[in-house]
Design an enzyme around this catalytic site. Structure first.
Site: not given
Ligand code: FPP
Length: 249
Positions: A29, A77
């Site tokens: 996160d 999501n």
């Molecule tokens: C949460 O941060 C993160 C995600 C929804 C996406 C995570 C995905 C990856 C790091 C890529 C993985 C890829 C592979 C192919 C294994 P957020 O967007 O919720 O952050 P925030 O809480 O600050 O808004």
């Protein structure tokens, strides 16, 4: 992509090799906030998030932790702005295509769990290819939860079992924990011992609900792109300081 120097290549000496978690799960996160704090669009945070995940995978392998599961995209999501969802789908596909050789070289066995049939067709193909090609690898089990929801996973397992009961293949009395586990997406993968969640939120967020029954939970305020080996070291020290009783005295 910035290449960070790899520090803590070896298992730090204050960790007990015989008491490492055998499976670590991560809720990555804080990518969006990491980017916003630097004045970048959110997608830059996701790109940096991939780098952090790659290094954690390598770290688990270097330190002798045989399984890592990452929550890449939840069933909830889809409610994000369309451009971000599309970016993430394309990112997953690109990363898979780009990293397949490396995964082969590093003996990574990748598996995707979740409702994969609802993902874009080209991503499904890349997922199938990466799972097939790495199926015989045994260095580390890397599981990626994509379009994953814990409740939905349990519902689909119940549905499959109910069908077998209806067909007379099994009786209701035969339904037990082992059978339910055998119908989850994660069949064959032991439950996580440690869940790490970054960016401070104290929630499970529908992640591996069944499998998390006895997991130790470690929450850090660090945002995911900043989660590095020294942070993981802290999480493991905390884990090793705990007494796991599994409901017993
Ligand atoms: C949460 O941060 C993160 C995600 C929804 C996406 C995570 C995905 C990856 C790091 C890529 C993985 C890829 C592979 C192919 C294994 P957020 O967007 O919720 O952050 P925030 O809480 O600050 O808004």
């Amino acid at each position: 992509m910035t290449v960070k120097p790899i520090v803590l290549q070896e298992l730090p000496s204050d960790l007990d090799k015989s008491r490492l978690p055998q499976h670590v799960a991560v809720i990555m996160d804080g990518n969006g906030r990491w980017a916003a704090r630097r004045g970048f669009p959110r997608i830059v945070g996701h790109q940096r998030g991939v780098d952090a995940l790659k290094d954690l995978l390598r770290c688990c392998r270097d330190w002798g932790i045989p399984a890592l599961t990452a929550y890449a995209f939840s069933t909830e999501n889809w409610g994000r702005p369309l451009e971000e969802v599309e970016f993430l789908m394309t990112l997953f596909e690109r990363v898979l295509r780009r990293e397949l050789k490396e995964m082969m070289r590093e003996d990574v066995k990748i598996r995707f769990v979740g409702n994969l049939a609802a993902l874009p067709h080209s991503l499904q193909q890349e997922i199938a290819r990466s799972m097939q090609e790495t199926a015989a690898n045994s260095g580390i089990q890397f599981t990626v939860a994509t379009n994953y929801g814990g409740r939905q996973e349990i519902v689909q397992a119940c549905r499959e079992i109910a069908k077998k009961v209806q067909q007379g293949l099994i009786s209701p009395e035969e339904v037990d924990e082992a059978m339910l586990e055998n119908h989850l997406y994660t069949v064959g993968i032991p439950s996580p011992d440690l869940l790490v969640r970054t960016s401070g939120e104290m929630r499970i967020s529908n992640f591996l609900l069944w499998q998390m029954a006895y997991a130790e939970i470690y929450v850090t305020s660090t945002l995911w792109p900043d989660f590095d080996r020294s942070q993981f070291h802290e999480a493991l020290k905390d884990y090793q300081g705990r007494e796991r009783r599994f409901g017993k005295l």
